[in-house]
Design an enzyme around this catalytic site. Structure first.
Site, PDB file in Angstrom:
ATOM      1  N   ASP A  28     -25.460  35.399  -4.673  1.00 22.69           N
ATOM      2  CA  ASP A  28     -24.918  34.384  -5.581  1.00 22.69           C
ATOM      3  C   ASP A  28     -25.364  34.860  -6.965  1.00 22.69           C
ATOM      4  OD1 ASP A  28     -25.120  30.768  -5.924  1.00 22.69           O
ATOM      5  OD2 ASP A  28     -24.726  32.333  -7.399  1.00 22.69           O
ATOM      6  N   PHE A  87     -28.325  26.642  -4.332  1.00 20.10           N
ATOM      7  CA  PHE A  87     -28.079  25.650  -5.392  1.00 20.10           C
ATOM      8  C   PHE A  87     -27.202  24.547  -4.789  1.00 20.10           C
ATOM      9  CE2 PHE A  87     -28.675  23.961  -9.302  1.00 20.10           C
ATOM     10  CZ  PHE A  87     -27.502  23.426  -9.764  1.00 20.10           C
ATOM     11  N   ASP A  88     -27.192  23.352  -5.427  1.00 21.80           N
ATOM     12  CA  ASP A  88     -26.600  22.185  -4.769  1.00 21.80           C
ATOM     13  C   ASP A  88     -25.129  22.356  -4.441  1.00 21.80           C
ATOM     14  OD1 ASP A  88     -26.083  21.963  -7.559  1.00 21.80           O
ATOM     15  OD2 ASP A  88     -25.567  19.872  -7.285  1.00 21.80           O
ATOM     16  N   TYR A 122       2.774  35.887 -12.865  1.00 26.42           N
ATOM     17  CA  TYR A 122       2.258  35.186 -11.689  1.00 26.42           C
ATOM     18  C   TYR A 122       1.611  36.178 -10.724  1.00 26.42           C
ATOM     19  CZ  TYR A 122       1.831  31.971  -7.818  1.00 26.42           C
ATOM     20  OH  TYR A 122       1.314  31.183  -6.826  1.00 26.42           O
ATOM     21  N   HIS A 156     -25.324  13.060  -7.932  1.00 25.03           N
ATOM     22  CA  HIS A 156     -25.897  13.032  -9.285  1.00 25.03           C
ATOM     23  C   HIS A 156     -24.820  13.108 -10.358  1.00 25.03           C
ATOM     24  CE1 HIS A 156     -25.637  17.038  -7.684  1.00 25.03           C
ATOM     25  NE2 HIS A 156     -25.755  17.601  -8.864  1.00 25.03           N
ATOM     26  N   ALA A 158     -24.533  34.198 -10.201  1.00 28.47           N
ATOM     27  CA  ALA A 158     -24.217  33.454 -11.432  1.00 28.47           C
ATOM     28  C   ALA A 158     -25.038  33.954 -12.618  1.00 28.47           C
ATOM     29  CB  ALA A 158     -24.462  31.962 -11.223  1.00 28.47           C
ATOM     30  N   LYS A 165     -21.594  31.513 -16.225  1.00 26.70           N
ATOM     31  CA  LYS A 165     -22.946  31.766 -16.729  1.00 26.70           C
ATOM     32  C   LYS A 165     -22.961  33.164 -17.318  1.00 26.70           C
ATOM     33  CE  LYS A 165     -23.489  28.448 -13.498  1.00 26.70           C
ATOM     34  NZ  LYS A 165     -22.369  27.843 -12.765  1.00 26.70           N
TER      35      LYS A 165
HETATM   36  C1  LIG Z   1     -26.679  29.463  -8.751  1.00 28.25           C
HETATM   37  C2  LIG Z   1     -25.334  28.786  -8.807  1.00 28.25           C
HETATM   38  N1  LIG Z   1     -24.377  29.133  -7.911  1.00 28.25           N
HETATM   39  C3  LIG Z   1     -23.137  28.545  -7.928  1.00 28.25           C
HETATM   40  C4  LIG Z   1     -22.827  27.573  -8.860  1.00 28.25           C
HETATM   41  C5  LIG Z   1     -21.440  26.957  -8.832  1.00 28.25           C
HETATM   42  O1  LIG Z   1     -20.713  27.514  -9.890  1.00 28.25           O
HETATM   43  P1  LIG Z   1     -19.544  26.680 -10.599  1.00 28.25           P
HETATM   44  O2  LIG Z   1     -18.666  26.143  -9.524  1.00 28.25           O
HETATM   45  O3  LIG Z   1     -20.214  25.593 -11.384  1.00 28.25           O
HETATM   46  O4  LIG Z   1     -18.844  27.691 -11.474  1.00 28.25           O
HETATM   47  C6  LIG Z   1     -23.790  27.180  -9.812  1.00 28.25           C
HETATM   48  C7  LIG Z   1     -23.460  26.134 -10.806  1.00 28.25           C
HETATM   49  N2  LIG Z   1     -24.390  25.706 -11.573  1.00 28.25           N
HETATM   50  C8  LIG Z   1     -24.199  24.667 -12.558  1.00 28.25           C
HETATM   51  C9  LIG Z   1     -23.752  23.374 -11.888  1.00 28.25           C
HETATM   52  C10 LIG Z   1     -24.056  22.208 -12.738  1.00 28.25           C
HETATM   53  C11 LIG Z   1     -25.227  21.493 -12.510  1.00 28.25           C
HETATM   54  C12 LIG Z   1     -25.541  20.443 -13.336  1.00 28.25           C
HETATM   55  C13 LIG Z   1     -24.706  20.120 -14.412  1.00 28.25           C
HETATM   56  C14 LIG Z   1     -23.539  20.863 -14.628  1.00 28.25           C
HETATM   57  C15 LIG Z   1     -23.216  21.931 -13.807  1.00 28.25           C
HETATM   58  C16 LIG Z   1     -25.526  24.534 -13.282  1.00 28.25           C
HETATM   59  O5  LIG Z   1     -26.555  25.007 -12.781  1.00 28.25           O
HETATM   60  O6  LIG Z   1     -25.543  23.986 -14.377  1.00 28.25           O
HETATM   61  C17 LIG Z   1     -25.059  27.803  -9.781  1.00 28.25           C
HETATM   62  O7  LIG Z   1     -26.031  27.475 -10.687  1.00 28.25           O
END
Ligand SMILES: Cc1ncc(COP(=O)(O)O)c(/C=N/[C@@H](Cc2ccccc2)C(=O)O)c1O
Length: 458
Positions: free
Chosen positions: A215, A124-125, A71, A450, A217, A258
């Site tokens: 960010d 990103f969203d 843990y 979405h 990813a 990613k």
């Molecule tokens: C540039 C960037 N910054 C942070 C995050 C959050 O990371 P996390 O919380 O998901 O680990 C993401 C997540 N991106 C997924 C989200 C997604 C969109 C559509 C369908 C499935 C998943 C994607 O682009 O595919 C990202 O692209």
């Protein structure tokens, strides 16, 4: 054109199944015309996301066996921490279960009062949502070339420095919580940010005393584009290009799903800001878990420690990027409008040009996405007005600059032949584009609509 062959061979396979067109018409209707609601078993080639969908290597699978599930003080934590420190040259590391886990812990730390802003090339969203959940607002400052889809620009993810400085001065530097460099830039079409631009953004942030966040990813793919396209980097190792990029920021937020090559994971890394580190270490406990696991299993931390290094291998990156480029080139050769140059993790199809007869609030890219599922059992995703959602203050639908269908390629999963199946389906839908219909909400969720919305065709 030469596209790199796979720098790996296949030892384990996973069966995939194609359905009939008649079945898919029924299945999509039952899924409320939202590909997120499809079952994986009804999807032949799944291009919904590159997030968490990578194939792991034999080295990663073996690393699972030495996972330390203590843990507190897990060996796995220290192995992962040393890899992250080695890559970033940052002093502090905190694991989280995924990118959103890192965002929900970090982003509120810099929002010290009402009326504050984060500025990104394009948020990103999910990051935008966590900026808003922290009580701030998200402003994007990407260069205009990003929206000129057909015209080549080597770094369409770049910040427009004039827009950035103007925004800082308009809002007042004391109201800017942070600047987030999203590399590569997902919403811009997987487009990279140049090292020069990151250096300039970092200098501007220092000038106004603003914290700079990466960010990251898809930071390894960003490094590959810098090596390929930016003067002076051709002979540098990918890891050293990544290190230089990280030197221009104070904090790294990472979705490891990613460029970490794992199915779950994320982290916060902080260069040298001890107070910020202590705040995050406090918050992570109620939000994600004790600071030496942060919502990750010990075994997952070991798989990530291996995955992070594999994702920086140049031969792996060349093949990964070439596969995406191959799909993009096939579509461009057929006259299908896509974001050009082709992005690092996906081909982004310009559905505003494909379906000009569908207004933005009837979601043209969602209509194209549904059509390629029906055509060939391929699942893609909409990155346009549906994803962008509603203005958090006026609650009006925001019209996106671009209406894109994203064909997102998982890492080390599909072959070039699978991508031919995808290309043939997209080209078919393109040739029958006049038959595409708009969509209306049957159910619209209040946040990140979405993912769980239900539609009907108009
Ligand atoms: C540039 C960037 N910054 C942070 C995050 C959050 O990371 P996390 O919380 O998901 O680990 C993401 C997540 N991106 C997924 C989200 C997604 C969109 C559509 C369908 C499935 C998943 C994607 O682009 O595919 C990202 O692209």
């Amino acid at each position: 054109k030469k596209y790199a062959a796979e720098p790996y061979r296949i030892k384990v396979i996973e069966h995939i199944r194609q359905t009939t067109k008649e079945e898919r018409i029924k299945i999509l209707k039952n899924a409320g015309y939202n590909p997120f609601s499809l079952r994986s078993e009804d999807v032949y080639i799944d291009l919904l996301t590159d997030s968490g969908t990578s194939a792991m290597s034999q080295e990663q699978w073996s690393a699972l066996m030495i996972g330390d599930e203590a843990y507190a003080g897990s060996r796995s934590f220290y192995r992962l921490e040393s890899v992250v420190k080695n890559i970033t040259n940052y002093q502090y590391f905190i694991p989280a279960h995924q990118g959103r886990g890192a965002e929900q812990v970090f982003l509120p730390q810099l929002v010290t009062k009402k009326g504050m802003y984060y500025i990104s090339n394009i948020h990103f969203d999910t990051t935008r949502s966590h900026v808003e959940l922290a009580g701030a607002r998200a402003i994007d400052c990407v260069i205009d070339d990003c929206f000129d889809l057909q015209t080549y620009h080597p770094f369409k993810g770049n910040f427009c420095l004039n827009k950035l400085e103007k925004t800082i001065l308009d809002k007042g530097k004391e109201n800017i919580a942070g600047i987030i460099m999203t590399i590569t830039n997902n919403s811009a079409g997987g487009q990279p940010v140049s090292m020069e631009n990151m250096r300039q953004v970092s200098e501007m942030a220092k000038k106004y005393g603003i914290t700079t966040i990466i960010d990251g990813a898809r930071y390894a793919e960003n490094a590959f584009f810098i090596k390929e396209r930016e003067e002076g980097y051709q002979d540098m190792d990918i890891i050293d290009i990544a290190r230089e990029a990280f030197s221009y920021a104070d904090v790294l937020l990472m979705s490891a799903k990613k460029d970490g090559l794992v199915n779950m994971g994320g982290f916060i890394a902080i260069k040298d800001h001890e107070e910020l580190y202590n705040k995050c270490r406090t918050y992570i406990v109620p939000m994600e878990g004790f600071p030496t696991y942060g919502g990750m299993n010990g075994r997952d931390m070991d798989a990530l420690a291996v995955g992070l290094m594999e994702a920086l291998d140049e031969n792996y990156l060349r093949h990964r990027i070439d596969q995406v480029r191959y799909l993009g080139d096939r579509l461009r050769e057929a006259g299908v409008p896509v974001q050009y140059p082709i992005g690092g993790h996906a081909v982004f199809v310009d559905c505003k040009s494909i379906a000009p007869h569908i207004p933005y609030d009837q979601f043209p890219a969602q209509s194209v996405t549904n059509a390629i599922y029906i055509e060939a059992g391929v699942r893609a995703v909409e990155i346009g007005s549906l994803l962008l959602g509603r203005d958090p203050d006026t609650h009006e639908n925001i019209q996106s600059e671009m209406e894109l269908m994203r064909l997102t390629i998982p890492r080390r999963v599909y072959t070039y032949r699978h991508l031919d199946v995808v290309a043939d389906a997209v080209i078919h839908v393109f040739e029958h584009r006049s038959e595409l219909k708009g969509l209306a909400f049957v159910y619209e969720p209040p946040i990140l609509r979405h993912f769980t919305a239900v539609f009907k065709p108009i």
